[in-house]
Structure formats: C-alpha cells, structure tokens
Scaffold this motif. Structure first.
Motif, PDB file in Angstrom:
ATOM      1  N   ARG A 101     -63.859 -34.996  16.508  1.00 60.14           N
ATOM      2  CA  ARG A 101     -63.884 -33.591  16.965  1.00 60.14           C
ATOM      3  C   ARG A 101     -62.948 -32.717  16.127  1.00 60.14           C
ATOM      4  N   SER A 102     -62.994 -32.969  14.814  1.00 58.52           N
ATOM      5  CA  SER A 102     -62.167 -32.166  13.904  1.00 58.52           C
ATOM      6  C   SER A 102     -63.068 -31.495  12.882  1.00 58.52           C
ATOM      7  N   VAL A 103     -62.551 -30.456  12.254  1.00 56.70           N
ATOM      8  CA  VAL A 103     -63.347 -29.754  11.243  1.00 56.70           C
ATOM      9  C   VAL A 103     -62.414 -29.207  10.165  1.00 56.70           C
ATOM     10  N   SER A 104     -62.885 -29.259   8.912  1.00 56.64           N
ATOM     11  CA  SER A 104     -62.116 -28.601   7.845  1.00 56.64           C
ATOM     12  C   SER A 104     -62.952 -27.436   7.324  1.00 56.64           C
ATOM     13  N   TYR A 105     -62.278 -26.429   6.823  1.00 56.58           N
ATOM     14  CA  TYR A 105     -62.970 -25.215   6.372  1.00 56.58           C
ATOM     15  C   TYR A 105     -62.672 -24.945   4.898  1.00 56.58           C
ATOM     16  N   GLU A 106     -63.617 -24.250   4.258  1.00 53.94           N
ATOM     17  CA  GLU A 106     -63.361 -23.734   2.905  1.00 53.94           C
ATOM     18  C   GLU A 106     -62.836 -22.298   3.004  1.00 53.94           C
ATOM     19  N   GLU A 107     -63.127 -21.653   4.124  1.00 54.07           N
ATOM     20  CA  GLU A 107     -62.681 -20.274   4.367  1.00 54.07           C
ATOM     21  C   GLU A 107     -62.145 -20.192   5.781  1.00 54.07           C
ATOM     22  N   VAL A 108     -61.107 -19.386   5.992  1.00 52.48           N
ATOM     23  CA  VAL A 108     -60.579 -19.241   7.352  1.00 52.48           C
ATOM     24  C   VAL A 108     -60.396 -17.769   7.720  1.00 52.48           C
ATOM     25  N   THR A 109     -60.271 -17.530   9.010  1.00 52.39           N
ATOM     26  CA  THR A 109     -59.947 -16.195   9.530  1.00 52.39           C
ATOM     27  C   THR A 109     -58.415 -16.048   9.504  1.00 52.39           C
ATOM     28  N   PRO A 110     -57.885 -14.817   9.642  1.00 53.09           N
ATOM     29  CA  PRO A 110     -56.427 -14.668   9.740  1.00 53.09           C
ATOM     30  C   PRO A 110     -55.845 -15.494  10.889  1.00 53.09           C
ATOM     31  N   GLU A 111     -56.571 -15.589  11.995  1.00 48.50           N
ATOM     32  CA  GLU A 111     -56.091 -16.365  13.142  1.00 48.50           C
ATOM     33  C   GLU A 111     -55.870 -17.849  12.755  1.00 48.50           C
ATOM     34  N   LEU A 112     -56.823 -18.416  12.044  1.00 46.56           N
ATOM     35  CA  LEU A 112     -56.683 -19.811  11.611  1.00 46.56           C
ATOM     36  C   LEU A 112     -55.652 -19.939  10.485  1.00 46.56           C
ATOM     37  N   SER A 113     -55.544 -18.900   9.673  1.00 44.23           N
ATOM     38  CA  SER A 113     -54.577 -18.917   8.582  1.00 44.23           C
ATOM     39  C   SER A 113     -53.148 -18.979   9.141  1.00 44.23           C
ATOM     40  N   TYR A 114     -52.915 -18.217  10.206  1.00 47.11           N
ATOM     41  CA  TYR A 114     -51.616 -18.246  10.886  1.00 47.11           C
ATOM     42  C   TYR A 114     -51.321 -19.671  11.386  1.00 47.11           C
ATOM     43  N   GLU A 115     -52.323 -20.306  11.981  1.00 43.39           N
ATOM     44  CA  GLU A 115     -52.149 -21.686  12.475  1.00 43.39           C
ATOM     45  C   GLU A 115     -51.868 -22.639  11.315  1.00 43.39           C
ATOM     46  N   ALA A 116     -52.554 -22.418  10.197  1.00 41.45           N
ATOM     47  CA  ALA A 116     -52.342 -23.274   9.015  1.00 41.45           C
ATOM     48  C   ALA A 116     -50.920 -23.097   8.492  1.00 41.45           C
TER      49      ALA A 116
ATOM     50  N   GLU B 230     -63.237 -20.834  -5.487  1.00 42.14           N
ATOM     51  CA  GLU B 230     -62.409 -21.296  -6.599  1.00 42.14           C
ATOM     52  C   GLU B 230     -63.189 -21.290  -7.906  1.00 42.14           C
ATOM     53  N   ASP B 231     -64.503 -21.520  -7.802  1.00 41.66           N
ATOM     54  CA  ASP B 231     -65.336 -21.586  -9.012  1.00 41.66           C
ATOM     55  C   ASP B 231     -66.429 -20.523  -8.977  1.00 41.66           C
ATOM     56  N   ASP B 232     -66.096 -19.356  -8.446  1.00 42.78           N
ATOM     57  CA  ASP B 232     -67.087 -18.288  -8.359  1.00 42.78           C
ATOM     58  C   ASP B 232     -67.500 -17.830  -9.751  1.00 42.78           C
ATOM     59  N   ARG B 233     -68.830 -17.735  -9.969  1.00 44.85           N
ATOM     60  CA  ARG B 233     -69.300 -17.171 -11.241  1.00 44.85           C
ATOM     61  C   ARG B 233     -69.260 -15.648 -11.175  1.00 44.85           C
ATOM     62  N   ASP B 234     -69.341 -15.142  -9.929  1.00 44.87           N
ATOM     63  CA  ASP B 234     -69.343 -13.694  -9.732  1.00 44.87           C
ATOM     64  C   ASP B 234     -67.899 -13.210  -9.543  1.00 44.87           C
ATOM     65  N   LEU B 235     -67.311 -12.745 -10.637  1.00 47.20           N
ATOM     66  CA  LEU B 235     -65.888 -12.387 -10.592  1.00 47.20           C
ATOM     67  C   LEU B 235     -65.620 -11.165  -9.713  1.00 47.20           C
ATOM     68  N   GLU B 236     -66.664 -10.400  -9.445  1.00 46.14           N
ATOM     69  CA  GLU B 236     -66.506  -9.254  -8.535  1.00 46.14           C
ATOM     70  C   GLU B 236     -66.087  -9.714  -7.143  1.00 46.14           C
ATOM     71  N   ARG B 237     -66.493 -10.914  -6.801  1.00 48.99           N
ATOM     72  CA  ARG B 237     -66.188 -11.432  -5.456  1.00 48.99           C
ATOM     73  C   ARG B 237     -64.746 -11.928  -5.336  1.00 48.99           C
ATOM     74  N   VAL B 238     -64.120 -12.186  -6.484  1.00 45.92           N
ATOM     75  CA  VAL B 238     -62.807 -12.850  -6.478  1.00 45.92           C
ATOM     76  C   VAL B 238     -61.666 -11.842  -6.373  1.00 45.92           C
ATOM     77  N   GLY B 239     -60.744 -12.083  -5.473  1.00 50.27           N
ATOM     78  CA  GLY B 239     -59.567 -11.218  -5.331  1.00 50.27           C
ATOM     79  C   GLY B 239     -58.722 -11.711  -4.178  1.00 50.27           C
ATOM     80  N   VAL B 240     -57.519 -11.166  -4.051  1.00 46.18           N
ATOM     81  CA  VAL B 240     -56.652 -11.651  -2.973  1.00 46.18           C
ATOM     82  C   VAL B 240     -57.092 -11.065  -1.635  1.00 46.18           C
ATOM     83  N   ASN B 241     -57.019 -11.907  -0.615  1.00 43.28           N
ATOM     84  CA  ASN B 241     -57.313 -11.497   0.751  1.00 43.28           C
ATOM     85  C   ASN B 241     -55.963 -11.328   1.460  1.00 43.28           C
ATOM     86  N   LEU B 242     -55.492 -10.080   1.501  1.00 46.86           N
ATOM     87  CA  LEU B 242     -54.127  -9.853   2.007  1.00 46.86           C
ATOM     88  C   LEU B 242     -53.923 -10.249   3.471  1.00 46.86           C
ATOM     89  N   PRO B 243     -54.878  -9.987   4.379  1.00 47.80           N
ATOM     90  CA  PRO B 243     -54.660 -10.434   5.769  1.00 47.80           C
ATOM     91  C   PRO B 243     -54.464 -11.947   5.891  1.00 47.80           C
TER      92      PRO B 243
END
Ligand code: ADP
Ligand code: GN1
Ligand code: MG
Length: 371
Positions: A117-132, A263-276
């Motif tokens: 009953r566990s799960v790992s993510y490639e992307e998280v919400t700020p709520e999960l980021s705080y927990e991490a 991490e390996d996005d070909r579309d560089l427009e998508r890449v940037g820091v997620n401040l929250p």
C-alpha cells in the motif's frame, strides 16, 4: 534480461518467509535493475534488485552500509514507539549462506520486503513536497549520531563537484565518442560556472563546513508515500547513504520534484523551477533539520538546488562524451537530451536565485550577506 526460471533460481538462494512464483521489472532507476516478486496468490511480496557492480564496485561495503542504516533507523522508530515499522524502513533478507546478497558468478542480487500500500511519484503537489522535506530532514536527523567511520563511501567522491569537473575535463580531452564538436556551447557554459559551483569543497577545506550522513540520491521517486493517506512511509534507495555535504539532500529533490518538466524533457519550454514545490519542501525540511543545521548551511540550501542541477548537467554530459557507459539510456542521444534539460533547469534556478535565497531569511539567526 533473465528468464523467469533464472530469476526464480536466484530467489531460491534467499531465506524468504513465503514461496514466490514470479518476478517482473519495476521502477525506472538509471543504475540498478529492480523487479517485484509475487507469491502464489499473485500478491507482490518482495523486491529483487540486481546491483550494478560496475558502479558499486564494493558490494560488501554497499550492503554493510545499507544494513547499518536500516538497523539504526529501525531502533530510532522503535524508541519513538512508532507503529507499522516494517512499512517505515526497508527490510533486507539474507541469502541462504548468510551473506546480505547472492552472487551468481556474474551478478550480485539482493532482496527486500515490498512495502505494501505504498506509492512513489515522479511529480508531487506542494502538500506532498512538504511531507517529503520533513521525511528527508528526519532521515538525516536520525542518522546524525552514527559514529564517524560507520559508513563507507560506496562511490568515492560521489558528490564532490571538483572531482566531477575533473572527470568532465578528462572526457572533453579524450573525446572518446567524437562528440565534443557538437556540444561546445554546453562545455563553455559549464566552464564559466565551475568556480562558483565548488563552494562546498572550499568551505570544507577551510574548516567552515562539516560532512554529515546524507542520502545523496533524494530524487522524488526515492520516497514511498502511503497509498491512502498523504504521508511519507519510507525513504528508499539507500545505496548512496554516506558522509557528504548537506546540500545534496535538498538539491536532488529540487532538481527532480521542483522541475515543471521531466529530467529528460525534449521540450525545453516545459522545463523550469517550480517555486511552490521548493518552498513547501524547504518548510518541511527546516522543521526536522533546523536543529542540526548551521547558519551557513541554511543560507546555502537554495544554492544546493543550483549545485545539484549543475552537477547532473556535468555528469550527463560527461557520460555522453564517454559514449554512454554509466547511465542506462533509452535512445542514442538520451544523455544529451538529459543534459540540455538539466541545463535549462539550471538557468531557471539562476533566474530565481535571489528570491529563493531570500526565502531562507526567517530561519537565519544572523543576517549577514549571502555567499
Ligand atoms: P533504482 O536504483 O533503480 O532507482 P529503487 O530502489 O529506487 O531503485 O527502486 C525503484 C522503484 O521501485 C522505486 O522508485 C519504488 O517505486 C519501487 N520500490 C523499491 N523498493 C521498494 C519497496 N521495498 N517497496 C515498494 N516499492 C519499492
Ligand atoms: C542515478 O539510480 P537512480 O536513478 O536513483 C544516480 C544519481 C543521479 C540520478 C540522475 C548511483 O540515480 O546520482 O542523480 O541517476 N545514481 C548513481 O537521475 O549514480
Ligand atoms: Mg531510485
């Protein structure tokens, strides 16, 4: 890859509580091979991993470290009176000969308990980021009293930026794969930042920064969350837990979870820091780590995001120049695509450096200028 029969034969060399009938690939790490193992009822019970011994050359040291770390954390959780401890720390099973791994003459294998009953993510919400953030800070805090010398350096100089730059310069000079010509722009960008990115090594030499026990691979997918509650269960992938600089463990999380692209996005427009994501992680991390961090380290935490992203740019490009000998790749120019995506993230982190640095002010005891 091995056949099912070969995998079952490998598993038969371990002392396992349940009979197992199948093993199938799982996860998307760049170094080891991970498989999940099922019992007769089709329930996933164990995780089988083939250790990449070309990278982790001292498998005895590796498994001793992992054993030391997991038993230390288990004791801490017991002392806190925690429930459900088998889901909060990894459990490894010995081979029938008593060793913490099985060597089949060619490969090294290990088995751990699958955390249900566990799960790992490639992307998280700020709520999960705080927990991490809370979880990785707590992880460091729990290991802070390991005596010096308890853990070996499973990969020497793993997050030593000066060493990574030296490997990079050798790769450029050797040009083994004949690829230097096509990446001149990146080589220049890396060179321009080299001095500024070796602050930790200089502070360490001057006696102003100490080494701590770090995870050193705090990618977002190296944390297991509870599948039902929004809580962290367990920090996994413990191969690189070793003495290092504290910025590693904020850096790799910002680099992976704090990226609006892949991490390996070909579309560089998508890449940037997620401040929250950065802010939530930092808030969580400071709750559990503040007690042992120095002012100097707190001030440098956002720099850690830039540093680990720069280091990964350097490491991916080094591997590309060497002809792709280290990271698993899915297509020929994968390491170059990774390099360009990491470099784009670095530029974005640089653009936001002032506001990220300023975010640390409430936690600083002194308000001296940023480094
Ligand atoms: P890698 O070195 O390949 O990154 P990991 O140890 O991180 O290997 O495992 C890969 C993935 O497998 C993880 O991201 C996680 O989703 C899953 N995983 C690993 N160990 C366990 C476990 N004990 N219980 C449940 N899932 C696990
Ligand atoms: C590797 O094994 P994995 O995928 O968790 C690497 C990390 C890099 C990462 C880049 C031992 O981690 O250092 O940051 O890839 N692990 C090793 O995604 O080199
Ligand atoms: Mg992993």
């Amino acid at each position: 890859m091995k056949t099912k029969e070969e995998l079952l034969d490998i598993l038969a060399h371990f002392e396992l509580p349940e009979k197992v009938v199948d093993a199938e690939p799982f996860g998307n790490g760049h170094i080891n091979d991970t498989l999940r193992v099922t019992n007769e009822k089709g329930e996933v019970k164990y995780v089988l991993q083939r250790i990449n011994h070309l990278i982790f050359t001292n498998v005895d040291m590796l498994q001793n470290n992992v054993q030391r770390v997991t038993s230390h954390i288990r004791k801490k959780l017991e002392a806190r009176g925690e429930a459900d401890i088998d889901r909060k720390v990894l459990t490894f099973f010995p081979a029938k000969d008593g060793k913490p791994y099985y060597f089949d003459g060619e490969n090294y294998w290990r088995v751990s308990l699958f955390i249900p009953r566990s799960v790992s993510y490639e992307e998280v919400t700020p709520e999960l980021s705080y927990e991490a953030g809370r979880a990785f800070g707590d992880f460091q805090a729990m290991l802070a009293d390991l005596p010096e010398g308890a853990l070996g350096e499973t990969i020497p100089n793993f997050h030593n930026m000066e060493f990574r730059l030296q490997q990079f310069r050798e790769a450029v000079a050797d040009d083994k794969a004949g690829r230097v010509g096509e990446v001149k722009d990146l080589i220049d960008e890396i060179g321009r930042r080299a001095e500024a990115m070796c602050i930790q090594e200089r502070l360490y030499r001057d006696g102003k920064l100490k080494k701590r026990t770090n995870h050193c691979d705090t990618k977002v997918n190296n944390i297991l969350f509870d599948a039902e509650e929004k809580k962290v269960l367990c920090v996994i992938d413990l191969d690189t837990v070793m003495p290092g600089f504290v910025l590693s463990d904020i850096g790799d999380f910002i680099r992976t979870a704090g990226n609006t692209g892949a991490e390996d996005d070909r579309d560089l427009e998508r890449v940037g820091v997620n401040l929250p994501i950065f802010e939530a992680y930092t808030r969580g991390y400071m709750e559990t780590a503040k007690a042992f961090l120095t002012d100097e380290e707190i001030r440098l935490l956002p720099y850690g995001g830039r540093l680990l992203t720069y280091m990964q740019t350097v490491r991916f490009l080094t591997d590309y120049l060497n002809g792709d000998t280290y990271y698993k790749i899915q297509y020929p120019e994968h390491n170059l695509v990774r390099t360009r995506a990491q470099f784009k993230l670095l530029q974005s982190l640089e653009e936001h450096a002032a506001e990220m640095d300023a975010f640390m002010k409430p936690w600083l005891a002194t308000s001296s200028a940023f480094l």
